[in-house]
Design an enzyme around this catalytic site. Structure first.
Site, PDB file in Angstrom:
ATOM      1  N   GLY A 175     -25.221  -0.195 -96.484  1.00 54.04           N
ATOM      2  CA  GLY A 175     -24.832   1.143 -96.033  1.00 54.04           C
ATOM      3  C   GLY A 175     -23.357   1.165 -95.682  1.00 54.04           C
ATOM      4  O   GLY A 175     -22.838   0.239 -95.050  1.00 54.04           O
ATOM      5  N   GLY A 230     -21.620   4.075 -94.365  1.00 53.24           N
ATOM      6  CA  GLY A 230     -21.196   5.235 -93.580  1.00 53.24           C
ATOM      7  C   GLY A 230     -20.239   4.767 -92.489  1.00 53.24           C
ATOM      8  O   GLY A 230     -19.638   3.694 -92.597  1.00 53.24           O
ATOM      9  N   GLY A 266     -21.279   1.227 -91.224  1.00 55.12           N
ATOM     10  CA  GLY A 266     -21.170   0.179 -92.232  1.00 55.12           C
ATOM     11  C   GLY A 266     -19.749  -0.038 -92.712  1.00 55.12           C
ATOM     12  O   GLY A 266     -19.286  -1.181 -92.828  1.00 55.12           O
ATOM     13  N   ARG A 308     -28.973  20.216 -77.517  1.00 60.62           N
ATOM     14  CA  ARG A 308     -29.638  20.657 -78.741  1.00 60.62           C
ATOM     15  C   ARG A 308     -31.145  20.849 -78.584  1.00 60.62           C
ATOM     16  O   ARG A 308     -31.710  21.812 -79.091  1.00 60.62           O
ATOM     17  CB  ARG A 308     -29.363  19.634 -79.842  1.00 60.62           C
ATOM     18  CG  ARG A 308     -27.913  19.657 -80.228  1.00 60.62           C
ATOM     19  CD  ARG A 308     -27.557  18.572 -81.211  1.00 60.62           C
ATOM     20  NE  ARG A 308     -26.166  18.747 -81.618  1.00 60.62           N
ATOM     21  CZ  ARG A 308     -25.521  17.919 -82.442  1.00 60.62           C
ATOM     22  NH1 ARG A 308     -26.129  16.857 -82.910  1.00 60.62           N
ATOM     23  NH2 ARG A 308     -24.283  18.169 -82.770  1.00 60.62           N
ATOM     24  N   GLU A 310     -26.815   5.056 -86.624  1.00 62.10           N
ATOM     25  CA  GLU A 310     -28.060   5.817 -86.479  1.00 62.10           C
ATOM     26  C   GLU A 310     -29.288   4.961 -86.788  1.00 62.10           C
ATOM     27  O   GLU A 310     -30.395   5.261 -86.340  1.00 62.10           O
ATOM     28  CB  GLU A 310     -28.026   7.049 -87.402  1.00 62.10           C
ATOM     29  CG  GLU A 310     -29.156   8.045 -87.121  1.00 62.10           C
ATOM     30  CD  GLU A 310     -29.130   9.270 -88.034  1.00 62.10           C
ATOM     31  OE1 GLU A 310     -28.132   9.467 -88.754  1.00 62.10           O
ATOM     32  OE2 GLU A 310     -30.107  10.033 -88.013  1.00 62.10           O
ATOM     33  N   ARG A 345     -29.774  13.210 -78.589  1.00 65.48           N
ATOM     34  CA  ARG A 345     -28.369  12.865 -78.709  1.00 65.48           C
ATOM     35  C   ARG A 345     -27.511  14.094 -78.441  1.00 65.48           C
ATOM     36  O   ARG A 345     -27.827  15.193 -78.893  1.00 65.48           O
ATOM     37  CB  ARG A 345     -28.075  12.347 -80.114  1.00 65.48           C
ATOM     38  CG  ARG A 345     -26.622  12.013 -80.343  1.00 65.48           C
ATOM     39  CD  ARG A 345     -26.361  11.417 -81.702  1.00 65.48           C
ATOM     40  NE  ARG A 345     -26.640  12.332 -82.799  1.00 65.48           N
ATOM     41  CZ  ARG A 345     -25.842  13.341 -83.152  1.00 65.48           C
ATOM     42  NH1 ARG A 345     -24.727  13.568 -82.488  1.00 65.48           N
ATOM     43  NH2 ARG A 345     -26.167  14.127 -84.149  1.00 65.48           N
ATOM     44  N   LEU A 366     -20.893  10.186 -84.318  1.00 68.45           N
ATOM     45  CA  LEU A 366     -19.694   9.593 -84.918  1.00 68.45           C
ATOM     46  C   LEU A 366     -19.153   8.522 -83.980  1.00 68.45           C
ATOM     47  O   LEU A 366     -18.732   7.447 -84.402  1.00 68.45           O
ATOM     48  CB  LEU A 366     -18.633  10.669 -85.178  1.00 68.45           C
ATOM     49  CG  LEU A 366     -19.083  11.837 -86.057  1.00 68.45           C
ATOM     50  CD1 LEU A 366     -17.934  12.790 -86.325  1.00 68.45           C
ATOM     51  CD2 LEU A 366     -19.642  11.330 -87.371  1.00 68.45           C
TER      52      LEU A 366
END
Lengths: 658, 254
Positions: free
Chosen positions: A40, A42, A45, A330, A446, A456, A462
Site C-alpha cells: 500500500g 497511500g 505506506g 461526524r 487506517e 474519528r 491524514l
C-alpha cells in the site's frame, strides 16, 4: 492470549521521548542487509517507504494501482490537524490529545493518541519542506480552519485537495528513493498472502495484475498500509479498489482484528440517486464551517427549499447542540440526519436527504466584502454576487463536483446531503510499536485500529497516516530489526512460501472454475445491503443476528455460484474483485459479531438498546471499556480477546456537545 | 432530477494485450439513466457482458471522484469526453442524447502502451518524477513551517500547478503525444516555491531529459492539452518550463 500493548512506563508526556532515546538501533551497514516489504502506498505506506529508504533499509513497495500516486489518500479533501497553535486560540498537544480521545468516545488508547498529537506539528513542517502548497494568508503564513469536534482552528489545508497534496508530497519522496535505488516499486501488484515462518513474518505472495503471475517476495518485516474496509458496504466514499484483502489475509495468519464494527458514517455525502450507483461522493466536512444544515419543520414538505420560509425550517443541529452547532462530530451529525429522515422530514425525491445551505454564508461573506471594499448603496444582488465569489474561492471545487454529479447549482439552491460510509476506525490490532500480534508484521494508517477509538475526528486520518509513516515506524521498527541482523538473506524456496503460493493459486482457480451464474458485483451488492441495513448507522441484537445468518448463507452461495470470466494468467478485473469480495464477506460476519458483542453505544457504533431518553448514544464504561481483538479460528468462527482501556490522564465522561 | 432512459450504441476498443492487435467492437445498452456516471454506464455494460458469458471490457478507474487520475478514456475523440474540466468518472450521462453512438478508445500514445482494452501503461510518468520531481529533503527535523513565509500569490500559483492528477489526458490530446503540460506542472510548482530553489536547474534539465527518453513528442503550442486537461492546468506552465529550461541549459554550459 494476553495482549501486550507495550506502552512505555512513565507520564504520558514523556513516554515517546523516553522510548525513542532508549529503543534499539540498527547500524547503517546492517540496514543495507534488511529487507522491508510495504504493502500500500497511500499516506502511511508512501511516507514509510520514503523514510525507511532514506534510513538505508532495502524497501520493496507494492500497490494495486498503476502508480503509487493514485492511492485513495489522494481523495481526502478537508485538511490535516496539527497542534501548532498558530492561531493563538488555546491549542496545545494536550488539547489535540484530549479532543481525539473524547471524539473517539473514550475507546482509544491514551499513549498512542498522545504520541499522535505530539508528532502532529512535525508533519506540517515536513510537508512544507517538501513543497506541499498549503493554503496561506496574505502575510505568507499558513492558514487554518475549523473542523468538527473541536473549538480551535488547527486544520491545515490545500483548498479541497489536502489529501492530494500531502500524498503527492509523500509520493515524490518515495519516487526519489526509487531513483536512488533504496526502494523497489511494484505497481499493479496485489498482495494475496503473508508468509509466516516459525512465528515470524518472512514475506508475501503477490499477484502481478497484468500477467497474472504469482510472485514470492521475502522480507525481514512486512508493513501493511492498506487502508480501510468501508467497501464492505459496497456503497461508500472509498475508491472502487479499496479492499480488506491484505489485512484479512494477515488476520487469517494470526493477526488479531480489533473493533471491526467501528465504522464512520460521514454526514455530508451526495445522496444515492439510483440502483446503478457505484460509489458515494463526500462533500468535505469543511463545508460545515459555513453551511447550515436543516430540514422542513413540516413532514413530507414538497416545496422547493427556497420557497420554505426561515421560520418553517428546522436547523436541527443548532437546535440540539447549541455549543457545537453544525460542527458536532461526524457520528453525532450522521445520526441526527438519520433521525430526521426516519421521522419523515427528509427531502429530495428519495426523502433520504437533508439540506446543507450556503445562502446565509454567501450573504455574510458578501457583507464582509462590502465592508472591506468600502462600498455603499449596494443592492442585495450585488452583495450576494460578492459573497458567491468568496465561497467560490473557498469551496469552488466541491461546489463544482456537486453540480456535475447532481445537475443542480449549489450556489442557487441548497445541497442535498445524506450520511455515507467513509472510514473504518477498526483494523488490525497493533501495540505501541504498530506491530500486530504476528512478529515482524506491522499495520499503519487506517489499516490499524489504534488512534481514533469509536469515532474519528475530521482531518485526523491524514495526520495519523503520516505520523505512522514518517515519525513512528522509522523508530519502532528498529527495535524489532535490531534482532534480525543475524538472520541473513531469506530464501523464497522455503516450504512455507511454496505452501502459501499453492493456496493462493488454488483459490484463484476455484474462482474461475466455479462458472456460476451470478457476477461478483451481485454478491458485493447483496453483502452491502445486509451490512447497511443491519450493521450501519443503527444496530440491534435482532438485526445483527439475522445479518450473521444471511451473510453465512451468502458466503455459501458465493463459493457455489460466482461467475468469473477469463483466466488466472491474464489481466482479469473480475478475478481481482472476486478475491476481494470473498474476504469482505468473511469480514462482514465478524463486524456483525463484534457489533453484537458490544451492547453499548459509542462513537459510530449505535446500539438501539443503549440510548438515553432523548435518543443520545449511551456508553457503558463498566462493561465495555475494552478493545475487542478478534482471533481468527475458521471462516465464520472467531475468538474474542479483550485489551482493557486504562485512562490515566483523561477523566472519562459522558461525551456532550450540547 | 429527471431520469431519462437512454438507448445507446457503444463502439469500444478491445485489445487482448500489448502484443496483439486491437479493434473496435459494438455494443448496445438500453435504458441508461441520465443520472449515471459514464463509468456506471460501463458497469451496466460489463454486467450485461458477464451475464451472457462474455468477457467484460477492462478500463482503469479507482476513486470515481475526479482526483486519483486513474480513469482514462477517449470519448468521441476527446480525452475524458465532452465536458470541460472533468475526468471520465465525473462525466455523467446527461451529456448524451437518446440514440447516440459513442466511440471509446484508450489513451493513444507510443509512450503509453495498451495493457488491455482501455487500460494503458503510464509508468513513464513515474519515471519522469523520479528524475527530479521532488525536493531532496529527508524525513527529520525541518524548521518550523511558519519560519518560511511564502507570498500568497506564489503559493496559489504553485497550488494551481500542483493540482495536476497525472492522468495523461494532455498526452492523449496532443497530436505529438507531448508530455509538456504534465512536466511543466511539476517543474512550475517547485520553481515557484522557495523550497524548490536549490535544485531548480538540475530538476528541469533532468525531467525534460527523462521525458525525451520516454519517447514523448515535442510541444508545438497548439494548446490541445490545456483544453482537455480535467484540472485545467494552464499553458502558462509550459511557457515557464521553457524559460526554466533555457536558463538552466545556458547556465550549465558556462
Amino acid at each position: 492470549m494476553e495482549l501486550n500493548s507495550k506502552i512505555p512506563a512513565g507520564p504520558v508526556e514523556t513516554k515517546w521521548t523516553k522510548y525513542k532515546s532508549s529503543v534499539k538501533l540498527v547500524n547503517p551497514a546492517n540496514k543495507r542487509n534488511l529487507d522491508i516489504i510495504i504493502v500500500g502506498t497511500g499516506l502511511a505506506g508512501a511516507s514509510a517507504a520514503a523514510s525507511l529508504g532514506e534510513l538505508g533499509y532495502k524497501v520493496k513497495a507494492f500497490c494495486f494501482q498503476d502508480s503509487p500516486r493514485r492511492a485513495h489518500s489522494i481523495a481526502a479533501q478537508g485538511g490535516i490537524n496539527a497542534a501548532k497553535n498558530y492561531q493563538n486560540d488555546g491549542d496545545s498537544t494536550y488539547r489535540l490529545f484530549y479532543d481525539t480521545i473524547k471524539g473517539g468516545d473514550y475507546r482509544a488508547r491514551e499513549a498512542n493518541v498522545y504520541r499522535l498529537a505530539e508528532v502532529s506539528s512535525n508533519i506540517i513542517d515536513q510537508c512544507v519542506a517538501q513543497g506541499v502548497p498549503f493554503a496561506r494568508e496574505y502575510g505568507g503564513l499558513l492558514s487554518n480552519r475549523s473542523f468538527g469536534g473541536t473549538q480551535v482552528q488547527r486544520t491545515f489545508y490545500a483548498a479541497g485537495q489536502t489529501g492530494q497534496q500531502l500524498l503527492l508530497g509523500a509520493y515524490s519522496a518515495l519516487e526519489r528513493q526509487v531513483a536512488l535505488g533504496n526502494v523497489e516499486m511494484h505497481t499493479r501488484h496485489e498482495m494475496l498472502d503473508v508468509v509466516v515462518i516459525d512465528g515470524k513474518t518472512r514475506g508475501i505472495i503477490a499477484r502481478n495484475l497484468i500477467t497474472g503471475e504469482i510472485e514470492r517476495h521475502a522480507g525481514h518485516a512486512v508493513l501493511l498500509c492498506t487502508g480501510g474496509y468501508g467497501n464492505v458496504f459496497y456503497l461508500s466514499t472509498n475508491a472502487m479498489g479499496s479492499n480488506v484483502t491484505a489485512a484479512w489475509k494477515a488476520h487469517k495468519k494470526g493477526a488479531f482484528f480489533a473493533n471491526p464494527c467501528f465504522t464512520q458514517i460521514h454526514p455530508t455525502c451526495i445522496p444515492v440517486s439510483g440502483d446503478h450507483q457505484s460509489k458515494l461522493t463526500l462533500m468535505s466536512e469543511s463545508l460545515r464551517n459555513d453551511g447550515r444544515i436543516w430540514v422542513p419543520k413540516k413532514q413530507n414538505d414538497d416545496r422547493k427549499p427556497i420557497d420554505i420560509p426561515e421560520e418553517e425550517r428546522d436547523y436541527y443541529l443548532e437546535r440540539r447542540y447549541p455549543a457545537f452547532g453544525n460542527l458536532v462530530p461526524r457520528d453525532v451529525a450522521s445520526r441526527a440526519a438519520k433521525e430526521r429522515c426516519d421521522a419523515g422530514y427528509g427531502v429530495g425525491t428519495s426523502k433520504m436527504a437533508v439540506y446543507l445551505d450556503y445562502a446565509a454564508a454567501i450573504e455574510r461573506y458578501g457583507k464582509i466584502e462590502v465592508g472591506k471594499k468600502g462600498l455603499s448603496n449596494i443592492s442585495k444582488e450585488e452583495i450576494i454576487a460578492l459573497g458567491k465569489d468568496v465561497v467560490k474561492e473557498k469551496y469552488g471545487n466541491l461546489f463544482d463536483m456537486y453540480a456535475k454529479i447532481t445537475g443542480e447549482n449549489p450556489y442557487e439552491t441548497p445541497m442535498r446531503i445524506y450520511p455515507a460510509v467513509h472510514y473504518t476506525m477498526g483494523g488490525l490490532w497493533v501495540d505501541y510499536e504498530l506491530k500486530t500480534t504476528v512478529d515482524g508484521l506491522y499495520a499503519l494508517g487506517e489499516a490499524n485500529f489504534s488512534d481514533h477509538g469509536a469515532n474519528r475526528l475530521g482531518a485526523s486520518a491524514l495526520m495519523q497516516g503520516l505520523a505512522d509513516g514518517y515519525f513512528v515506524i522509522p523508530y519502532t521498527i528498529g527495535n524489532y530489526l535490531a534482532d534480525e541482523i543475524r538472520t541473513g538473506h531469506i530464501s523464497t524456496d522455503h516450504p512455507a512460501f511454496l505452501q502459501a503460493e499453492n493456496e493462493v493459486k488454488e483459490t484463484l482457480n476455484k474462482f474461475v472454475n466455479c462458472k456460476g451464474n451470478k457476477s461478483v458485483d451481485y454478491f458485493h451488492k447483496a453483502l452491502g445491503k445486509i451490512m447497511w441495513n443491519d450493521c450501519g448507522m443503527a444496530r440491534n441484537k435482532e438485526g445483527l443476528e439475522k445479518a450473521i445468518k444471511e451473510i453465512k448463507a451468502l458466503r455459501t452461495e458465493f463459493w457455489n455460484n460466482v461467475m468469473v470470466p477469463g483466466t488466472v494468467d491474464e489481466f482479469n478485473v473480475e478475478l481481482e474483485k472476486a478475491g476481494r469480495v470473498a474476504d469482505f464477506i468473511e469480514l462482514g460476519e465478524l463486524m456483525c459479531k463484534d457489533a453484537l458483542d458490544r451492547n453499548e453505544s459509542c462513537g459510530g457504533h449505535f446500539r438501539e438498546e443503549s440510548q438515553t431518553e432523548e435518543g443520545e448514544a449511551e456508553r457503558n464504561d463498566e462493561i465495555y471499556s475494552y478493545v475487542a481483538a478478534w482471533k481468527y479460528i475458521n471462516a465464520g468462527e472467531s475468538e474474542l480477546n479483550k485489551e482493557p482501556l486504562i485512562y490515566e490522564n483523561i477523566k472519562i465522561a459522558a461525551r456532550s456537545y450540547k | 432530477m429527471e431520469h431519462t432512459g437512454l438507448n445507446l450504441t457503444l463502439k469500444v476498443w478491445k485489445q487482448k494485450n500489448a502484443a496483439t492487435k486491437g479493434a473496435f467492437e459494438s455494443y448496445d445498452v438500453k435504458n441508461i439513466s441520465t443520472d449515471m456516471s459514464f463509468l456506471e454506464m460501463f458497469d451496466v455494460l460489463n454486467e450485461q457482458l458477464i451475464s451472457t458469458g462474455k468477457e467484460p471490457i477492462a478500463f482503469d478507474h479507482d476513486c470515481r471522484e475526479g482526483i486519483c487520475g486513474m480513469c482514462s478514456m477517449v470519448i468521441n475523440g476527446r480525452p475524458h469526453g465532452p465536458w470541460n474540466g472533468t475526468t471520465t468518472c465525473q462525466l455523467h450521462m446527461r451529456a448524451f442524447k437518446n440514440g447516440d453512438t459513442i466511440t471509446v478508445e484508450p489513451w493513444r500514445a507510443g509512450s503509453f502502451p495498451v495493457v488491455r482494452d482501455l487500460v494503458v501503461d503510464r509508468s513513464a510518468f513515474d519515471r519522469i518524477i523520479q528524475a527530479g520531481g521532488y525536493v531532496s529533503i529527508n524525513t527529520g527535523n525541518p524548521v518550523d513551517a511558519n519560519a518560511l513565509p511564502i507570498d500568497k500569490k506564489l503559493a496559489d500559483k504553485a497550488f494551481a500547478a500542483a493540482a495536476c492528477i497525472g492522468c495523461g489526458a494532455c498526452v492523449a490530446a496532443c497530436k505529438n503525444s507531448s508530455a509538456m503540460l504534465f512536466v511543466s506542472a511539476k517543474v512550475s510548482q517547485l520553481a515557484l516555491l522557495p523550497q524548490g530553489q536549490p535544485e531548480r536547474s538540475s530538476r528541469v534539465l533532468s525531467m525534460v531529459d527523462q521525458m525525451d527518453k520516454e519517447g514523448f513528442g515535442n510541444c508545438t503550442n497548439t494548446g490541445a492539452c490545456e483544453a482537455e486537461c480535467p484540472k485545467e492546468i494552464s499553458l502558462e506552465n509550459i511557457a515557464r518550463l521553457n524559460r526554466e529550461y533555457m536558463s538552466a541549459a545556458l547556465a550549465s554550459e558556462e
